[in-house]
Every structure is written in C-alpha cells, then in structure tokens.
Design an enzyme around this catalytic site. Structure first.
Site, PDB file in Angstrom:
ATOM      1  N   TYR A 155     -34.159  91.813   6.015  1.00  0.00           N
ATOM      2  CA  TYR A 155     -33.501  91.640   7.321  1.00  0.00           C
ATOM      3  C   TYR A 155     -33.015  92.986   7.848  1.00  0.00           C
ATOM      4  CZ  TYR A 155     -30.357  89.811  10.908  1.00  0.00           C
ATOM      5  OH  TYR A 155     -29.737  89.543  12.111  1.00  0.00           O
ATOM      6  N   ALA A 157     -33.854  96.040   6.968  1.00  0.00           N
ATOM      7  CA  ALA A 157     -34.957  96.960   7.252  1.00  0.00           C
ATOM      8  C   ALA A 157     -35.619  96.590   8.577  1.00  0.00           C
ATOM      9  CB  ALA A 157     -35.975  96.921   6.114  1.00  0.00           C
TER      10      ALA A 157
HETATM   11  P1  NAD Z   1     -30.431  81.262  16.022  1.00  0.00           P
HETATM   12  O1  NAD Z   1     -31.011  80.806  14.742  1.00  0.00           O
HETATM   13  O2  NAD Z   1     -29.557  80.333  16.780  1.00  0.00           O
HETATM   14  O3  NAD Z   1     -31.566  81.781  17.003  1.00  0.00           O
HETATM   15  C1  NAD Z   1     -32.803  82.290  16.551  1.00  0.00           C
HETATM   16  C2  NAD Z   1     -33.900  81.629  17.348  1.00  0.00           C
HETATM   17  O4  NAD Z   1     -35.147  82.252  17.013  1.00  0.00           O
HETATM   18  C3  NAD Z   1     -34.040  80.128  17.046  1.00  0.00           C
HETATM   19  O5  NAD Z   1     -34.094  79.392  18.248  1.00  0.00           O
HETATM   20  C4  NAD Z   1     -35.360  80.047  16.287  1.00  0.00           C
HETATM   21  O6  NAD Z   1     -36.043  78.816  16.478  1.00  0.00           O
HETATM   22  C5  NAD Z   1     -36.108  81.213  16.890  1.00  0.00           C
HETATM   23  N1  NAD Z   1     -37.224  81.671  16.056  1.00  0.00           N
HETATM   24  C6  NAD Z   1     -37.251  81.837  14.711  1.00  0.00           C
HETATM   25  N2  NAD Z   1     -38.471  82.239  14.318  1.00  0.00           N
HETATM   26  C7  NAD Z   1     -39.235  82.326  15.439  1.00  0.00           C
HETATM   27  C8  NAD Z   1     -40.582  82.691  15.682  1.00  0.00           C
HETATM   28  N3  NAD Z   1     -41.413  83.034  14.684  1.00  0.00           N
HETATM   29  N4  NAD Z   1     -41.037  82.683  16.959  1.00  0.00           N
HETATM   30  C9  NAD Z   1     -40.217  82.311  17.978  1.00  0.00           C
HETATM   31  N5  NAD Z   1     -38.940  81.948  17.804  1.00  0.00           N
HETATM   32  C10 NAD Z   1     -38.450  81.958  16.547  1.00  0.00           C
HETATM   33  O7  NAD Z   1     -29.601  82.584  15.662  1.00  0.00           O
HETATM   34  P2  NAD Z   1     -29.042  83.744  16.604  1.00  0.00           P
HETATM   35  O8  NAD Z   1     -27.876  84.316  15.902  1.00  0.00           O
HETATM   36  O9  NAD Z   1     -28.918  83.319  18.008  1.00  0.00           O
HETATM   37  O10 NAD Z   1     -30.220  84.811  16.476  1.00  0.00           O
HETATM   38  C11 NAD Z   1     -30.765  85.504  17.578  1.00  0.00           C
HETATM   39  C12 NAD Z   1     -31.029  86.937  17.166  1.00  0.00           C
HETATM   40  O11 NAD Z   1     -29.778  87.583  16.927  1.00  0.00           O
HETATM   41  C13 NAD Z   1     -31.826  87.089  15.881  1.00  0.00           C
HETATM   42  O12 NAD Z   1     -32.773  88.129  16.050  1.00  0.00           O
HETATM   43  C14 NAD Z   1     -30.786  87.465  14.861  1.00  0.00           C
HETATM   44  O13 NAD Z   1     -31.318  88.196  13.793  1.00  0.00           O
HETATM   45  C15 NAD Z   1     -29.863  88.305  15.720  1.00  0.00           C
HETATM   46  N6  NAD Z   1     -28.523  88.534  15.196  1.00  0.00           N
HETATM   47  C16 NAD Z   1     -27.676  87.489  14.987  1.00  0.00           C
HETATM   48  C17 NAD Z   1     -26.403  87.748  14.491  1.00  0.00           C
HETATM   49  C18 NAD Z   1     -25.412  86.629  14.222  1.00  0.00           C
HETATM   50  O14 NAD Z   1     -24.401  86.867  13.529  1.00  0.00           O
HETATM   51  N7  NAD Z   1     -25.614  85.432  14.742  1.00  0.00           N
HETATM   52  C19 NAD Z   1     -26.001  89.056  14.224  1.00  0.00           C
HETATM   53  C20 NAD Z   1     -26.895  90.094  14.474  1.00  0.00           C
HETATM   54  C21 NAD Z   1     -28.156  89.816  14.965  1.00  0.00           C
END
Ligand code: NAD
Length: 250
Positions: A155, A157
């Site tokens: 993650y 990386a």
């Molecule tokens: P989330 O799980 O609610 O949203 C992620 C979304 O990506 C989901 O709707 C999922 O169905 C979709 N997804 C997963 N694999 C996929 C694929 N192969 N193709 C298309 N869609 C796909 O979580 P979130 O926190 O809203 O995550 C959004 C972004 O924010 C991510 O990139 C996550 O790494 C990043 N992020 C989140 C946090 C946190 O604490 N929530 C912190 C830093 C970064």
C-alpha cells in the site's frame, strides 16, 4: 458554481472519499461519470446526485484493466463531448502483515489497482484533455505514502509511487494546460479503515495520531479535491496536498 460545464470522471466513487467528491462536484455544476467495480454502490451514488438535482452516469470499471479504462474515457467523451477533470481515487488496503509475509498475489493486486490504475487513468485521459485545451487530474496518494508505516508495504509503496507519477505527468503536460496534483489523506472515516476501527488496542492511538486529535471526514477530503480541480488552483501542479489534520505515523 465552481465546476459549471466541466465534465469529470471520479474512480472509486461508490463509497467513501470518491462518493463525497462526486456529491461535492455535482453541487458545483459538474457533469459526472462515476466509475467503480462496485455496481450497486456506484448506482447509489448516481441516485444521490440526482436527488440533489445533479447529473451523473455510472460505468462499471476496474481501474487496473487497461481496456476498461480506455473505454471509460472514450464513453465519457462520447456522452459529454469532452473530459475536463479526472479524479483517480479508486484504491484498496493492505493485509496487516510484515513485508516478507505479504503474498505475491496481494502485492500485485495492490500495485495494479492503486498505482497502475492511476497510470492508466493518466494514459487515456491526457489525449482527450489535450483535445479539450487542458484539464485537471487529481490522484489519491496517502499520508502513509509519504511517511511509511509498519505492515503496509505494498500500500505504502503504491501511494509513494502515485506522488512521483503525479509529478512526472505534471512536468510532461503542463505546457498542454493540464494540471496534475495529488492528495495525501490521513485517517479518514471510510470503510477502508474498518479493520483498524475494530481493533480495540490500535484504534485509540490511530484515531488521534495527528495534530487535531481526530480522524477526518470524506467531505473534508472532497473539499481539497474540489479546490485542486477548480480554476482556483490554476497555478498549482505537481503538488501533493496533505489532508491529514497534521498527520503523524502511529
Ligand atoms: P472506500 O473503500 O470507501 O473507497 C474505495 C473505492 O474504490 C470503493 O468504492 C471500491 O469499490 C473502489 N475500488 C476498489 N478497487 C477498485 C478497482 N479495481 N476499480 C475501480 N474501483 C475500485 O475507501 P476510501 O477511503 O474512500 O478510499 C478512497 C481512496 O482514498 C483510496 O485510494 C484509498 O487508498 C485512499 N486513502 C484513504 C484513506 C482513509 O483513511 N480512508 C487514507 C489515505 C488514502
């Protein structure tokens, strides 16, 4: 309205940060395409946008599949005539294990979705944005892609890679009036952190590991994405904007 007549694709918009950004973009007048592997969640986001008077289409898309991303971009341009904004946000988490215990298949899947997915979005969006005379791309990195954290090798990386991919694209396409920026959220209240939330030992530490002493909301991240997508950020490119409450590792 800050995104009036702008066409925007948001990946990973079936929930969490992507959904919050979709609702915010729609309220600012954007014509939206919601892209996600989760069909039910994606269609629900469209319904929520319509309920607030906006307009959106849903395309079921796996961001790690080159053919599907290519089709997502071309279908969007067919539907709306152009592409102005791409929010490369889809992402998945990492099994909570030390680096050598991480399965190779998990490494591949995480890098494919979190890093290659962003590359593919840029690859197919840039030619359309050039045709439209410019555009804005925002990529979702993470605090952990800057500072690192035990047990999350793939993650972290992938998210570190997103920062340099962002810088590279910004350098290459600035003269085409395409701005490319990243956001680096800290701990945000979405389903991706459910594992931590259910851990009675870790959660009291993780949930306060920043200057503000609380986790963030998807809406707070969406506000930052909206800023980077809008013309208010017209002289900002290649940047990674931390949205982490003054985040610390934990
Ligand atoms: P989330 O799980 O609610 O949203 C992620 C979304 O990506 C989901 O709707 C999922 O169905 C979709 N997804 C997963 N694999 C996929 C694929 N192969 N193709 C298309 N869609 C796909 O979580 P979130 O926190 O809203 O995550 C959004 C972004 O924010 C991510 O990139 C996550 O790494 C990043 N992020 C989140 C946090 C946190 O604490 N929530 C912190 C830093 C970064």
């Amino acid at each position: 309205m800050r995104l009036e007549n702008k066409t925007a694709i948001i990946t990973g918009a079936a929930s969490g940060i992507g959904r919050a950004a979709a609702l915010r973009f729609a309220a600012e007048g954007a014509l939206l395409v919601i892209a996600d592997v989760n069909g039910d969640g994606g269609r629900e986001t469209v319904q929520l946008i319509e309920q607030q008077g906006g307009s959106a289409l849903f395309y079921e898309t796996n961001v790690s599949d080159s053919k599907q991303v290519k089709e997502l971009i071309s279908t969007t341009v067919e539907a709306y005539g152009k592409l102005d904004i791409l929010f490369n946000n889809a992402g998945i988490g990492n099994p909570d294990v030390k680096s050598v215990d991480l399965e190779e298949e998990d490494w591949d899947r995480i890098i494919d979705i979190n890093l290659k997915g962003v590359f593919l979005g840029i690859k197919y969006a840039v030619p359309e944005m050039k045709k439209a005379g410019g555009g804005a791309i925002i990529n979702t990195s993470s605090l952990l892609g800057i500072k690192g954290q035990k047990y999350l090798a793939a993650y972290n990386a992938s998210k570190a890679g997103v920062i340099l991919l962002t810088k590279n694209a910004a350098l290459e396409y600035g003269r085409d009036h395409i701005r490319v920026n990243a956001i680096a959220p800290g701990v945000i209240d979405t389903q991706i952190i459910d594992g931590w939330k259910n851990d009675d030992r870790k959660w009291p530490i993780i949930s306060r590991a920043n200057a503000l002493g609380r986790i963030g909301t998807p809406e707070e991240v969406a506000n930052a994405v909206l800023f980077l997508a809008s013309d208010e950020a017209s002289f900002i490119t290649g940047a990674t904007l931390s949205v982490d409450g003054g985040g610390l590792t934990f």
